[in-house]
Design an enzyme around this catalytic site. Structure first.
Site, short mmCIF file in Angstrom:
data_model
loop_
_atom_site.label_atom_id
_atom_site.label_comp_id
_atom_site.label_asym_id
_atom_site.label_seq_id
_atom_site.Cartn_x
_atom_site.Cartn_y
_atom_site.Cartn_z
CB SER A 22 38.72 46.79 44.84
OG SER A 22 39.56 47.90 44.66
CG LEU A 23 40.58 48.24 50.88
CD1 LEU A 23 41.86 48.28 51.71
CD2 LEU A 23 39.37 48.56 51.76
NE ARG A 24 41.78 49.80 41.75
CZ ARG A 24 40.79 49.79 40.87
NH1 ARG A 24 40.32 50.92 40.38
NH2 ARG A 24 40.26 48.65 40.46
NE ARG A 25 37.39 47.37 40.66
CZ ARG A 25 37.57 46.10 40.36
NH1 ARG A 25 37.13 45.15 41.17
NH2 ARG A 25 38.19 45.75 39.24
CB CYS A 83 45.47 43.99 47.84
SG CYS A 83 45.87 42.67 48.98
NE ARG A 125 37.45 37.54 48.05
CZ ARG A 125 38.27 36.74 48.71
NH1 ARG A 125 38.35 36.81 50.01
NH2 ARG A 125 39.04 35.86 48.07
CB THR A 173 30.41 33.41 42.60
OG1 THR A 173 30.75 32.04 42.38
CG2 THR A 173 29.79 33.55 43.99
NE ARG A 174 34.29 38.64 42.67
CZ ARG A 174 35.36 39.39 42.92
NH1 ARG A 174 35.37 40.65 42.56
NH2 ARG A 174 36.41 38.88 43.51
NE ARG A 225 43.63 32.52 41.21
CZ ARG A 225 42.88 33.61 41.08
NH1 ARG A 225 43.30 34.62 40.33
NH2 ARG A 225 41.70 33.70 41.66
CE LYS A 274 42.31 42.91 38.43
NZ LYS A 274 41.97 42.24 39.67
CG ASP A 275 45.48 39.32 40.97
OD1 ASP A 275 44.95 40.27 41.58
OD2 ASP A 275 44.83 38.50 40.30
#
Length: 312
Positions: free
Chosen positions: A127-130, A241, A147, A152-153, A9, A81-82
Site C-alpha cells: 500500500s502506498l498509503r501505508r 490505489c 503481495r 502467504t504474507r 473471489r 476498500k477495494d
C-alpha cells in the site's frame, strides 16, 4: 426469490466474507437457496507487480461485476476498500456491513511496535498509503512490496524475508490469525489513517428490487454514514490505489461525525493532513467539505506528484 447467487473471489479471506454474508442472509431467509460462485480477478492473478503499477478501478472487482451483469450472479461481497467509487451501470452498492477494527496492524516475530523497529528494518506492504505514513514516522525504514494472500504474507514474515509486515487488523481478526505471529500490534489511527471503507464489507448487487430488498437486511447505518463520507472524499479527489490517500470518518454517540484525512508523497517527505467535524444530519456533504479544504491547500498538485513518484 428462491435462489440467490453470490460471486466471490477464491482467497481464504474473500470466502470467509462471502460465507459470513451467506449465513447472515440464511438467518433472515431460511427457505432461500444461496450459492457461492468463485471467480478470479486481475488482482488475484498478478502477484509479482506492485499494486500501484497494475492498479486502476476494479482491480479486485471487475470480474465479479461482469458475472453479475451477465446474469451469472445476483450480488458480490467485497472488502469495501477495494470497491471503486464509480460502479458500472446496472450495479449498485446495496449494503455496507458493520465495521470490524478499522486500524492497520504491524505483525512481527521480533518487534512489538513501529517505534521499536531498528533503523534499516525491512517492512512489507503493497500500500502506498501505508508506505507514505510509515516513512513519515520512520524515514530510516526499508519498505519493500509484499503481495499474496494473508497466509502467504505471514509465511514470508516467518521465513525472515521481513522484520515486520503491515496488514489490516480486520482481516486478521476475521480469519483468527492474530496469534500466528509473536507480535500483533494495531496502529493507532492518529499515526496511520486507514483506507476508505477499511474493515467494512460492501455488498454490490444488480439493481433489482427483489435483490435490493433481500440485501437491505445487511446494512449497518453507522458504517454506511462513515464510509459514505470516506468514499465521497476520495471520489472528490479522484484518487484510487495509485495514489496514497488515507481517510477515516467516525460517527460518535452524540451524533457528531469526525472526518480526518492524509495525502502525500509515497516517500513520506511531504504530507498534507486535515480534519472536519460535522453531524449525522449533514454527513452527505462532509466528504466534499474535507476534500475541498485539502484541495485549497494543494491536494491535487500533491497527488499528481505522488502518482509520478509511484510510477517511477
Amino acid at each position: 426469490m428462491k435462489k440467490l447467487v453470490i460471486a466471490t473471489r477464491g482467497s481464504k479471506l474473500a470466502l470467509w466474507q462471502s460465507e459470513h454474508i451467506k449465513a447472515e442472509l440464511k438467518n433472515h431467509f431460511p427457505e432461500m437457496e444461496i450459492e457461492l460462485r468463485i471467480f478470479k480477478t486481475k488482482g488475484d492473478k498478478i502477484l509479482d507487480t506492485p499494486l500501484a503499477l497494475i492498479g486502476g478501478k476494479g482491480l479486485f472487482t471487475k470480474e465479479l461485476e461482469d458475472a453479475m451483469l451477465k446474469g451469472d450472479a445476483h450480488m458480490a461481497v467485497h472488502s469495501l476498500k477495494d470497491v471503486p467509487t464509480e460502479l458500472p451501470e446496472g450495479l449498485v452498492l446495496s449494503a455496507i456491513t458493520k465495521r470490524e477494527d478499522v486500524r492497520d496492524a504491524m505483525l512481527s516475530e521480533k518487534y512489538s511496535s513501529v517505534e521499536e523497529l531498528p533503523g534499516g528494518a525491512v517492512v512489507g506492504t503493497t500500500s502506498l498509503r501505508r508506505r507514505m505514513q510509515l516513512l513519515h514516522l520512520r524515514p530510516d525504514l526499508n519498505i519493500k512490496d509484499l503481495r499474496g494472500n494473508v497466509d502467504t504474507r505471514i509465511r514470508k514474515l516467518k521465513n525472515g524475508e521481513f522484520d515486520a509486515i503491515i496488514l489490516a487488523a480486520a482481516g486478521l481478526n476475521r480469519l483468527g490469525l492474530t496469534g500466528e505471529v509473536r507480535y500483533f500490534s494495531p496502529i493507532d489511527t492518529e499515526k496511520m489513517i486507514p483506507a476508505m471503507g477499511q474493515a467494512a464489507l460492501g455488498i454490490e448487487s444488480v439493481s433489482d428490487p427483489d435483490v435490493l430488498k433481500i440485501v437491505s437486511v445487511l446494512n449497518d447505518e453507522k458504517s454506511m454514514i462513515e464510509t459514505t463520507v470516506e468514499r465521497t472524499f476520495v471520489d472528490r479527489l479522484q484518487g484510487g490505489c495509485q495514489v496514497p490517500i488515507g481517510v477515516r470518518a467516525e460517527l460518535l454517540e452524540n451524533g457528531d461525525v469526525i472526518a480526518k484525512a492524509v495525502i502525500g508523497l509515497p516517500n513520506g517527505r511531504e504530507l498534507l493532513k486535515d480534519k472536519v467535524i460535522g453531524t449525522k444530519e449533514n454527513y452527505k456533504e462532509l466528504g466534499n467539505i474535507l476534500a475541498d479544504s485539502m484541495i485549497e491547500n494543494g491536494a491535487k498538485e500533491l497527488l499528481k506528484r505522488a502518482e509520478e513518484i509511484a510510477f517511477k
